[in-house]
Design a protein around this motif. Structure first.
Motif, PDB file in Angstrom:
ATOM      1  N   ALA A  67      38.045  53.401  10.576  1.00 33.37           N
ATOM      2  CA  ALA A  67      38.167  54.601  11.409  1.00 33.37           C
ATOM      3  C   ALA A  67      38.491  54.221  12.854  1.00 33.37           C
ATOM      4  CB  ALA A  67      36.885  55.428  11.353  1.00 33.37           C
ATOM      5  N   ALA A  68      37.877  53.166  13.358  1.00 33.34           N
ATOM      6  CA  ALA A  68      38.162  52.706  14.723  1.00 33.34           C
ATOM      7  C   ALA A  68      39.606  52.224  14.838  1.00 33.34           C
ATOM      8  CB  ALA A  68      37.189  51.592  15.115  1.00 33.34           C
ATOM      9  N   MET A  69      40.073  51.486  13.839  1.00 38.89           N
ATOM     10  CA  MET A  69      41.450  51.011  13.846  1.00 38.89           C
ATOM     11  C   MET A  69      42.424  52.177  13.713  1.00 38.89           C
ATOM     12  SD  MET A  69      41.068  47.606  11.497  1.00 38.89           S
ATOM     13  CE  MET A  69      42.777  47.116  11.626  1.00 38.89           C
ATOM     14  N   HIS A  70      42.075  53.162  12.899  1.00 36.94           N
ATOM     15  CA  HIS A  70      42.907  54.357  12.707  1.00 36.94           C
ATOM     16  C   HIS A  70      43.035  55.102  14.034  1.00 36.94           C
ATOM     17  CE1 HIS A  70      44.147  58.309  11.214  1.00 36.94           C
ATOM     18  NE2 HIS A  70      44.603  57.671  10.153  1.00 36.94           N
ATOM     19  N   ALA A  71      41.927  55.259  14.741  1.00 34.89           N
ATOM     20  CA  ALA A  71      41.943  55.942  16.041  1.00 34.89           C
ATOM     21  C   ALA A  71      42.825  55.189  17.031  1.00 34.89           C
ATOM     22  CB  ALA A  71      40.523  56.067  16.578  1.00 34.89           C
ATOM     23  N   GLN A  72      42.742  53.879  17.005  1.00 37.87           N
ATOM     24  CA  GLN A  72      43.561  53.062  17.905  1.00 37.87           C
ATOM     25  C   GLN A  72      45.049  53.188  17.555  1.00 37.87           C
ATOM     26  OE1 GLN A  72      42.862  48.802  17.673  1.00 37.87           O
ATOM     27  NE2 GLN A  72      43.011  48.679  19.900  1.00 37.87           N
ATOM     28  N   ALA A  73      45.358  53.198  16.265  1.00 33.93           N
ATOM     29  CA  ALA A  73      46.753  53.255  15.824  1.00 33.93           C
ATOM     30  C   ALA A  73      47.393  54.616  16.075  1.00 33.93           C
ATOM     31  CB  ALA A  73      46.850  52.899  14.339  1.00 33.93           C
ATOM     32  N   TYR A  74      46.600  55.706  15.953  1.00 34.35           N
ATOM     33  CA  TYR A  74      47.178  57.046  16.016  1.00 34.35           C
ATOM     34  C   TYR A  74      46.706  57.858  17.209  1.00 34.35           C
ATOM     35  CZ  TYR A  74      48.838  55.731  11.481  1.00 34.35           C
ATOM     36  OH  TYR A  74      49.454  55.053  10.460  1.00 34.35           O
ATOM     37  N   GLY A  75      45.852  57.269  18.073  1.00 34.92           N
ATOM     38  CA  GLY A  75      45.467  57.917  19.313  1.00 34.92           C
ATOM     39  C   GLY A  75      44.553  59.118  19.180  1.00 34.92           C
ATOM     40  N   GLU A  76      43.885  59.258  18.036  1.00 32.90           N
ATOM     41  CA  GLU A  76      42.967  60.376  17.833  1.00 32.90           C
ATOM     42  C   GLU A  76      41.730  59.865  17.104  1.00 32.90           C
ATOM     43  OE1 GLU A  76      42.825  64.704  15.626  1.00 32.90           O
ATOM     44  OE2 GLU A  76      44.767  63.820  16.054  1.00 32.90           O
ATOM     45  N   ALA A  77      40.563  60.054  17.727  1.00 31.22           N
ATOM     46  CA  ALA A  77      39.316  59.617  17.102  1.00 31.22           C
ATOM     47  C   ALA A  77      39.089  60.379  15.805  1.00 31.22           C
ATOM     48  CB  ALA A  77      38.148  59.838  18.054  1.00 31.22           C
ATOM     49  N   VAL A  78      38.591  59.678  14.805  1.00 32.15           N
ATOM     50  CA  VAL A  78      38.296  60.282  13.509  1.00 32.15           C
ATOM     51  C   VAL A  78      37.012  59.647  12.981  1.00 32.15           C
ATOM     52  CG1 VAL A  78      39.763  58.653  12.248  1.00 32.15           C
ATOM     53  CG2 VAL A  78      39.227  60.843  11.242  1.00 32.15           C
ATOM     54  N   GLU A  79      36.158  60.459  12.384  1.00 37.70           N
ATOM     55  CA  GLU A  79      34.940  59.928  11.781  1.00 37.70           C
ATOM     56  C   GLU A  79      35.291  59.266  10.457  1.00 37.70           C
ATOM     57  OE1 GLU A  79      31.508  62.431  11.621  1.00 37.70           O
ATOM     58  OE2 GLU A  79      32.188  63.583  13.354  1.00 37.70           O
ATOM     59  N   ALA A  80      34.548  58.226  10.124  1.00 32.84           N
ATOM     60  CA  ALA A  80      34.799  57.493   8.890  1.00 32.84           C
ATOM     61  C   ALA A  80      34.763  58.406   7.672  1.00 32.84           C
ATOM     62  CB  ALA A  80      33.790  56.357   8.740  1.00 32.84           C
ATOM     63  N   VAL A  81      33.838  59.348   7.653  1.00 30.81           N
ATOM     64  CA  VAL A  81      33.702  60.241   6.499  1.00 30.81           C
ATOM     65  C   VAL A  81      34.965  61.088   6.297  1.00 30.81           C
ATOM     66  CG1 VAL A  81      32.571  62.151   7.715  1.00 30.81           C
ATOM     67  CG2 VAL A  81      32.082  61.748   5.305  1.00 30.81           C
ATOM     68  N   ALA A  82      35.705  61.367   7.342  1.00 27.19           N
ATOM     69  CA  ALA A  82      36.943  62.147   7.228  1.00 27.19           C
ATOM     70  C   ALA A  82      38.050  61.356   6.537  1.00 27.19           C
ATOM     71  CB  ALA A  82      37.410  62.597   8.607  1.00 27.19           C
ATOM     72  N   LEU A  83      37.946  60.044   6.522  1.00 28.82           N
ATOM     73  CA  LEU A  83      38.961  59.205   5.886  1.00 28.82           C
ATOM     74  C   LEU A  83      38.836  59.171   4.366  1.00 28.82           C
ATOM     75  CD1 LEU A  83      38.772  56.118   8.259  1.00 28.82           C
ATOM     76  CD2 LEU A  83      40.500  57.921   8.267  1.00 28.82           C
ATOM     77  N   ILE A  84      37.621  59.342   3.866  1.00 27.86           N
ATOM     78  CA  ILE A  84      37.357  59.151   2.439  1.00 27.86           C
ATOM     79  C   ILE A  84      38.245  60.019   1.543  1.00 27.86           C
ATOM     80  CG2 ILE A  84      35.610  59.300   0.618  1.00 27.86           C
ATOM     81  CD1 ILE A  84      33.558  58.471   2.835  1.00 27.86           C
ATOM     82  N   PRO A  85      38.347  61.329   1.772  1.00 24.78           N
ATOM     83  CA  PRO A  85      39.196  62.128   0.878  1.00 24.78           C
ATOM     84  C   PRO A  85      40.658  61.690   0.889  1.00 24.78           C
ATOM     85  CG  PRO A  85      37.946  63.557   2.357  1.00 24.78           C
ATOM     86  CD  PRO A  85      37.692  62.153   2.765  1.00 24.78           C
ATOM     87  N   HIS A  86      41.158  61.300   2.038  1.00 29.98           N
ATOM     88  CA  HIS A  86      42.560  60.879   2.145  1.00 29.98           C
ATOM     89  C   HIS A  86      42.781  59.535   1.463  1.00 29.98           C
ATOM     90  CE1 HIS A  86      43.187  64.270   4.767  1.00 29.98           C
ATOM     91  NE2 HIS A  86      42.093  63.909   5.397  1.00 29.98           N
TER      92      HIS A  86
END
Length: 74
Positions: free
Chosen positions: A37-56
């Protein structure tokens, strides 16, 4: 590093309707999800909680599972 080298397998998250379910995982997996989730936020410029990644992540996994699709089509 090129722009494509900074992209993660899971791209920007779409806005969708959702249904809440309970998910249990190991402490190690939770830690890895938080790191992703931290790497995703860095790559796409928007903070996201780890739990939000699970369904995707699950959708992406299932979309690529050939045996699942073969058996689903029968």
């Amino acid at each position: 590093m090129s722009a494509s080298a900074n992209k993660l397998r899971l791209g920007p998250l779409p806005r969708t309707e959702s249904v809440k379910i309970t998910f249990a995982c190991t402490a190690a997996l939770k830690s890895e999800l938080e790191r992703y989730a931290a790497m995703h936020a860095q790559a796409y410029g928007e903070a996201v909680e780890a739990v939000a990644l699970i369904p995707h992540m699950l959708e992406a996994f299932m979309a690529r599972d050939r045996m699942f699709h073969r058996r689903s089509e029968k």
